[in-house]
Write a protein that holds these residues in place. Structure first.
Motif: not given
Length: 190
Positions: A101-105, A119-122, A145-147, A162-163
């Protein structure tokens, strides 16, 4: 020119049905450690990993059913008994699922799109790490995924997503070598 890293990258495949054994905790944390060294401008670590195994997979199946019901209701549709069972069974395709999941900063030099790329690279590093350990995996997303039920289950607020779900385990499927396309069609050298 080929080395073990290139061989790992070239042999990685998405395998849909996985079984035990799955990574142990040491292997899991090694793979997640690899994920955290992917390119990440300002090292913001705009991701979170939630690992599901055993009874948590069953619990997640019930969450997916709830999400499927939410989606069907929004679309003015109903769910058949078979569709309901399919949602419940989705997590049973692997002994381990890692929700990413993302947790944007907030950062004035790192826009959101760069954080999504990080995130994709990780996730790619995570997949490759598991491949190098002899495990198989697949990165799944999909309509649910993002419901809201899924986002709530993973503690994801409205500003994040949710990525994907990384299904991990073992498989005896032998995938054929992937043919590399004519790179001249996608590469320009100036």
């Amino acid at each position: 020119m080929v080395n073990s890293i290139i061989e790992t990258i070239q042999k990685r495949r998405s395998i849909g049905k996985l079984y035990s054994p799955m990574p142990n905790n040491e292997e899991l944390f090694t793979a997640i450690g690899c994920a955290t060294v992917a390119p990440d401008h300002k090292q913001l670590q705009p991701y979170h990993f939630t690992v599901l195994t055993d009874v948590k997979l069953e619990e997640f199946g019930r969450v997916l059913l709830q999400a499927g019901e939410q989606r069907a209701k929004r679309l003015g549709e109903g769910l058949t008994k078979a569709a309901r069972q399919k949602f419940i069974n989705m997590p049973n395709r692997a002994p381990m699922i890692i929700a990413v999941t993302s947790c944007y900063r907030t950062h004035d030099k790192v826009p959101k799109f760069e954080q999504i790329l990080a995130i994709g690279a990780s996730i790619q590093n995570l997949l490759l790490a598991f491949t190098s350990m002899g495990y198989q995996s697949i990165w799944r997303t999909g309509d649910l995924c993002n419901e809201s039920a899924v986002k709530h289950y993973f503690g994801v607020d409205d500003d994040n997503i949710v990525c994907g779900f990384i299904y991990v385990g073992s498989s005896d499927v032998i995938m054929p070598d992937r043919e590399i396309s004519d790179l001249h069609d996608i590469v320009t050298i100036k």
